[in-house]
Design a protein around this motif. Sequence first.
Motif: not given
Length: 246
Positions: A58-63, A79-91, A238-245
């Motif tokens: 997870e590129h070292g950037l887990t929850d 290697a910008h294109d190799q970074v997972s979109d999921e990890v980008v959203e998480r950050v 902010h979790a109740p706002l859905g920012w971390f779903e």
Amino acid sequence: MRITVWNENVHESRGDAIVAENYPRGIHGAIAEGLAGHFDLAEGGADTIRTATLADPEHGLTDEVLDATDVLLWWAHIAHDQVSDEVVERVHRRVLAGMGILVLHSGHYSKIFQKLTGSTASLLWRNEGERELVWTIAATHPIAAGIPNPLVIARQEMYGEPFDIPVPDELVFVSSFEGGEIFRSGVTYTRGHGRVFYFSPGDQEYPVYHQPEVLRVLANGIRWAAPTLPLEEQVAKHAPLGWFEG
């Protein structure tokens, strides 16, 4: 202060000789070691610095890692294109909730910086090892504290305008180069509850991250970008706002 230094680590892992000479423990290792003197890392101290790379799970950037990060530093180049979109959203969600982020050098083309700025972040560049003068524009800004004006970098890749970014909240530094170009080399933004600082000096072909003045800029930037509330409180808020779903 809980700091995570992220580096794609591609130049180093494929054995680029000049990068190995400048950064034998990787760019992330050099930055982490250089920052050590600016923070309390003694056993039981108040601060921590960890590193993470593209090749880590997870590129070292887990929850879990991001939950334990107040400020994230991001260095990337090829290697910008190799970074997972999921990890980008998480950050991105963490920044909106209050985590600070410093985007360094060619990280301007990273998915996370483009998402935070809503721009291509394209610019002019030329790599001839020219002298760079980093001029302080906002002398009273905390990021500029203790920084010589100008900060002289003997050899560096030239970045020049036009730089396709939104008008910064604050313009802290402007650089000039021997070829006559100028560049907005230190800019800040606020996104949600998070602070963003982009700082351009730091190419892999030059030992810029061993320069004390540059490390002082990064340390200042970390302190400026740190959340005003502990990140756990920001996440809970902010979790109740859905920012971390998801």
